[in-house]
Design a protein around this motif. Structure first.
Motif, mmCIF file in Angstrom:
data_model
loop_
_atom_site.group_PDB
_atom_site.id
_atom_site.type_symbol
_atom_site.label_atom_id
_atom_site.label_comp_id
_atom_site.label_asym_id
_atom_site.label_seq_id
_atom_site.Cartn_x
_atom_site.Cartn_y
_atom_site.Cartn_z
ATOM 1 N N VAL A 1 2.821 6.830 7.896
ATOM 2 C CA VAL A 1 3.704 6.987 6.738
ATOM 3 C C VAL A 1 3.170 6.147 5.589
ATOM 4 C CG1 VAL A 1 5.262 5.131 7.540
ATOM 5 C CG2 VAL A 1 6.109 6.818 5.918
ATOM 6 N N ALA A 2 3.204 6.731 4.398
ATOM 7 C CA ALA A 2 2.933 5.942 3.187
ATOM 8 C C ALA A 2 4.231 5.889 2.400
ATOM 9 C CB ALA A 2 1.834 6.590 2.367
ATOM 10 N N ILE A 3 4.607 4.687 2.028
ATOM 11 C CA ILE A 3 5.847 4.497 1.264
ATOM 12 C C ILE A 3 5.431 4.100 -0.145
ATOM 13 C CG2 ILE A 3 7.954 3.113 1.086
ATOM 14 C CD1 ILE A 3 7.454 2.583 4.238
ATOM 15 N N ALA B 1 7.928 0.586 10.781
ATOM 16 C CA ALA B 1 7.046 -0.319 11.529
ATOM 17 C C ALA B 1 7.682 -0.702 12.867
ATOM 18 C CB ALA B 1 6.744 -1.556 10.692
ATOM 19 N N ARG B 2 8.984 -0.922 12.868
ATOM 20 C CA ARG B 2 9.646 -1.305 14.127
ATOM 21 C C ARG B 2 9.651 -0.167 15.139
ATOM 22 N NH1 ARG B 2 14.568 -2.661 15.147
ATOM 23 N NH2 ARG B 2 14.132 -4.243 16.708
ATOM 24 N N SER B 3 9.520 1.076 14.631
ATOM 25 C CA SER B 3 9.490 2.181 15.603
ATOM 26 C C SER B 3 8.054 2.526 15.993
ATOM 27 C CB SER B 3 10.228 3.402 15.045
ATOM 28 O OG SER B 3 9.517 3.926 13.965
ATOM 29 N N GLY B 4 7.123 1.640 15.612
ATOM 30 C CA GLY B 4 5.745 1.799 16.087
ATOM 31 C C GLY B 4 4.860 2.616 15.162
ATOM 32 N N MET B 5 5.364 2.984 14.003
ATOM 33 C CA MET B 5 4.534 3.767 13.078
ATOM 34 C C MET B 5 3.607 2.842 12.293
ATOM 35 S SD MET B 5 7.581 6.192 11.669
ATOM 36 C CE MET B 5 6.660 7.179 10.510
ATOM 37 N N ARG B 6 2.428 3.359 11.963
ATOM 38 C CA ARG B 6 1.522 2.580 11.104
ATOM 39 C C ARG B 6 1.933 2.883 9.662
ATOM 40 N NH1 ARG B 6 -4.098 3.912 9.883
ATOM 41 N NH2 ARG B 6 -4.954 2.045 8.900
ATOM 42 N N ALA B 7 2.453 1.843 9.021
ATOM 43 C CA ALA B 7 3.106 2.064 7.723
ATOM 44 C C ALA B 7 2.375 1.348 6.603
ATOM 45 C CB ALA B 7 4.552 1.574 7.791
ATOM 46 N N LEU B 8 2.142 2.109 5.527
ATOM 47 C CA LEU B 8 1.552 1.551 4.302
ATOM 48 C C LEU B 8 2.633 1.537 3.237
ATOM 49 C CD1 LEU B 8 -1.145 0.980 2.562
ATOM 50 C CD2 LEU B 8 -0.897 3.369 1.880
ATOM 51 N N LEU B 9 2.707 0.471 2.459
ATOM 52 C CA LEU B 9 3.639 0.460 1.326
ATOM 53 C C LEU B 9 2.844 0.121 0.066
ATOM 54 C CD1 LEU B 9 7.214 -0.945 1.166
ATOM 55 C CD2 LEU B 9 5.614 -1.441 -0.668
ATOM 56 N N VAL B 10 2.964 0.972 -0.948
ATOM 57 C CA VAL B 10 2.249 0.740 -2.210
ATOM 58 C C VAL B 10 3.261 0.346 -3.277
ATOM 59 C CG1 VAL B 10 0.667 1.723 -3.911
ATOM 60 C CG2 VAL B 10 0.651 2.599 -1.567
ATOM 61 N N GLU B 11 3.010 -0.772 -3.929
ATOM 62 C CA GLU B 11 3.904 -1.239 -5.001
ATOM 63 C C GLU B 11 3.043 -1.535 -6.230
ATOM 64 O OE1 GLU B 11 7.260 -1.720 -5.799
ATOM 65 O OE2 GLU B 11 6.344 -2.411 -7.661
ATOM 66 N N ARG B 12 3.533 -1.135 -7.428
ATOM 67 C CA ARG B 12 2.682 -1.354 -8.592
ATOM 68 C C ARG B 12 2.953 -2.674 -9.296
ATOM 69 N NH1 ARG B 12 4.963 2.946 -13.087
ATOM 70 N NH2 ARG B 12 7.117 2.293 -12.940
ATOM 71 N N ALA B 13 4.171 -3.225 -9.090
ATOM 72 C CA ALA B 13 4.486 -4.425 -9.866
ATOM 73 C C ALA B 13 5.108 -5.515 -9.005
ATOM 74 C CB ALA B 13 5.402 -4.059 -11.020
ATOM 75 N N LEU B 14 6.386 -5.364 -8.740
ATOM 76 C CA LEU B 14 7.148 -6.467 -8.166
ATOM 77 C C LEU B 14 7.853 -5.982 -6.907
ATOM 78 C CD1 LEU B 14 7.812 -9.262 -9.410
ATOM 79 C CD2 LEU B 14 9.837 -8.213 -10.434
ATOM 80 N N LEU B 15 7.582 -6.604 -5.750
ATOM 81 C CA LEU B 15 8.344 -6.233 -4.564
ATOM 82 C C LEU B 15 9.811 -6.585 -4.804
ATOM 83 C CD1 LEU B 15 5.968 -7.295 -1.669
ATOM 84 C CD2 LEU B 15 6.688 -4.975 -2.228
ATOM 85 N N GLY B 16 10.689 -5.705 -4.377
ATOM 86 C CA GLY B 16 12.112 -5.914 -4.650
ATOM 87 C C GLY B 16 12.581 -5.043 -5.801
ATOM 88 N N GLY B 17 11.637 -4.595 -6.629
ATOM 89 C CA GLY B 17 11.987 -3.707 -7.738
ATOM 90 C C GLY B 17 13.019 -4.336 -8.661
ATOM 91 N N VAL C 1 4.237 -4.060 8.194
ATOM 92 C CA VAL C 1 4.000 -3.084 7.120
ATOM 93 C C VAL C 1 2.796 -3.573 6.309
ATOM 94 C CG1 VAL C 1 4.975 -2.015 5.045
ATOM 95 C CG2 VAL C 1 6.462 -2.559 6.995
ATOM 96 N N GLU C 2 1.833 -2.670 6.067
ATOM 97 C CA GLU C 2 0.677 -3.045 5.237
ATOM 98 C C GLU C 2 1.049 -2.833 3.787
ATOM 99 O OE1 GLU C 2 -3.439 -1.764 5.972
ATOM 100 O OE2 GLU C 2 -2.820 -1.502 8.060
ATOM 101 N N ILE C 3 1.065 -3.928 3.022
ATOM 102 C CA ILE C 3 1.497 -3.807 1.627
ATOM 103 C C ILE C 3 0.273 -3.903 0.722
ATOM 104 C CG2 ILE C 3 2.880 -4.880 -0.195
ATOM 105 C CD1 ILE C 3 4.836 -5.814 2.017
ATOM 106 N N VAL C 4 0.107 -2.904 -0.157
ATOM 107 C CA VAL C 4 -0.999 -2.979 -1.121
ATOM 108 C C VAL C 4 -0.424 -2.838 -2.524
ATOM 109 C CG1 VAL C 4 -2.725 -2.056 0.462
ATOM 110 C CG2 VAL C 4 -1.515 -0.490 -1.045
ATOM 111 N N TRP C 5 -1.116 -3.444 -3.491
ATOM 112 C CA TRP C 5 -0.673 -3.345 -4.878
ATOM 113 C C TRP C 5 -1.532 -2.331 -5.606
ATOM 114 C CZ3 TRP C 5 1.169 -7.449 -2.389
ATOM 115 C CH2 TRP C 5 2.450 -7.883 -2.745
ATOM 116 N N GLY C 6 -0.904 -1.518 -6.406
ATOM 117 C CA GLY C 6 -1.672 -0.564 -7.203
ATOM 118 C C GLY C 6 -0.766 0.454 -7.834
ATOM 119 N N ASP C 7 -1.273 1.035 -8.913
ATOM 120 C CA ASP C 7 -0.521 2.053 -9.641
ATOM 121 C C ASP C 7 -0.974 3.417 -9.129
ATOM 122 O OD1 ASP C 7 1.195 3.027 -11.474
ATOM 123 O OD2 ASP C 7 0.243 2.067 -13.208
ATOM 124 N N VAL C 8 -0.079 4.135 -8.473
ATOM 125 C CA VAL C 8 -0.475 5.433 -7.922
ATOM 126 C C VAL C 8 -0.742 6.394 -9.089
ATOM 127 C CG1 VAL C 8 0.236 7.383 -6.497
ATOM 128 C CG2 VAL C 8 0.828 5.061 -5.796
#
Ligand code: NAP
Length: 325
Positions: A25-27, A42-58, A94-101
């Motif tokens: 899953v990509a979030i 992630a808790r259910s065993g999925m390999r999860a990516l999260l992409v955020e462009r600015a501030l976690l928490g929004g 959860v793998e968190i990366v920063w970037g503007d999609v």
């Protein structure tokens, strides 16, 4: 940082292969909806990516204080709650990366996510890109942005110690941030276009009875004026048409939010206001693509509803992968 030498060539190959494999899953978006989806995936065993462009928490990170999120009876600063969401997501991997999609493409079962200088693919996608503050579109708004016009009291409030400011809007954001701004400003004038606030009664009552807050009912702003910075705001009473200039050093605008969906307008079915149409399993109009939180077409945008959406989207994403949805 402690590094461990890689033992074997196989180990190196495994790492390279793992990187090339699509995520389960990509979030997109790291607000409450996205981070909750991350925790559940992630808790259910999925390999999860999260992409955020600015501030976690929004937008939550920008709220001075949150009083209606369960579990915090004395309230909690937005930035602290956001930090807790982030810690929990990281804890479960959860793998968190920063970037503007820049672009999302759907090819067969794969969702391809292009950032400026990198690229990821995933079997499912959860969109949690939230909203951004609406602009009011009056003269002076863009000219003085960052020089007296602000959309974030938490970020800029402290610049207005012992100064007079105006807050435009009558919703929960405008009223809670007007109350917060009284910590700094000598006077806060709330300019609202109707004769009653949209904000919750508890907040409205607090603002109405606060001696540092003056409320201008039935009033709309016409222009924000000044030279180097903001010096006044021109307003008009919509019932009497009377205009006046109010001297202020700053103007905080809280007139609602627009969904961040420009990336998806050719991919997904959107509502008239640009938000993503989802069903009760947070499914969008595209296979294997889910949405959660404020970006969705919904009536009630709250942190509590965003985390609920995130949990459902994660569950749907897992069931989709297991052919159970
Ligand atoms: P909102 O609830 O949509 O309120 C926007 C306010 O701006 C309304 O009072 C509206 O007036 C006014 N407005 C809109 N367009 C305007 C214009 N062109 N000129 C002048 N005034 C204008 O937006 P929000 O306060 O940003 O809140 C967004 C969502 O987040 C809401 O669902 C809210 O409940 C939620 N939120 C919750 C909390 C909390 O629970 N503590 C805190 C912040 C936000 P009218 O009333 O006349 O339409």
């Amino acid at each position: 940082m402690i590094t461990t030498p890689l033992d074997t060539l196989e180990e190196v190959e495994k790492i390279i292969n793992d990187k090339a494999l699509p995520f389960d899953v990509a979030i997109i978006g790291g607000g409450p909806a996205g981070l909750t989806a991350g925790v559940y995936c992630a808790r259910s065993g999925m390999r999860a990516l999260l992409v955020e462009r600015a501030l976690l928490g929004g937008q939550v990170s920008l709220c001075s204080s949150i009083e209606n999120y369960p579990g915090f009876p004395s309230g909690i600063a937005g930035v602290e709650l956001a930090g807790r969401f982030e810690d929990q997501a990281r804890k479960f991997g959860v793998e968190i990366v920063w970037g503007d999609v820049q672009k999302i493409e759907i090819e067969g079962g794969l969702k391809k996510i292009s950032l400026i200088d990198s690229y990821y693919s995933a079997k499912t996608l959860i969109i949690a890109t939230g909203t951004e503050p609406k602009k009011i579109g009056i003269p002076g708004e863009s000219e003085f942005r960052g020089r007296g016009v602000s959309y974030c009291a938490t970020c800029d409030g402290a610049f207005y110690k012992d100064k007079e400011i105006a807050v435009i809007g009558g919703g929960n954001s405008a009223i809670s941030e007007a109350l917060f701004l009284t910590k700094f400003a000598s006077k806060v004038t709330v300019i609202h276009r109707r004769d009653a606030f949209r904000a919750d009664k508890i907040l409205s009552d607090r603002a109405i009875s606060d001696p540092r807050i003056e409320i201008m009912w039935d009033t709309v702003p016409e222009s924000i004026n000044g030279s180097d910075g903001v010096e006044s705001i021109t307003v008009k009473n919509v019932k009497t048409s009377k205009k006046q200039d109010i001297p202020v050093d700053g103007v905080f605008i809280y007139i609602g939010e627009s969904p961040n969906t420009s990336l998806f307008k050719d991919l997904l079915k959107l509502s008239q206001d640009g938000s993503i149409i989802v069903d009760d399993r947070m499914r969008t109009s595209a296979e294997g693509v889910f949405a959660a939180g404020d970006v969705c077409h919904k009536n009630f945008r709250q942190i509590a509803t965003a985390v609920g959406d995130g949990a459902i989207a994660a569950d749907s994403s897992r069931k989709y992968l297991e052919n159970m949805l």
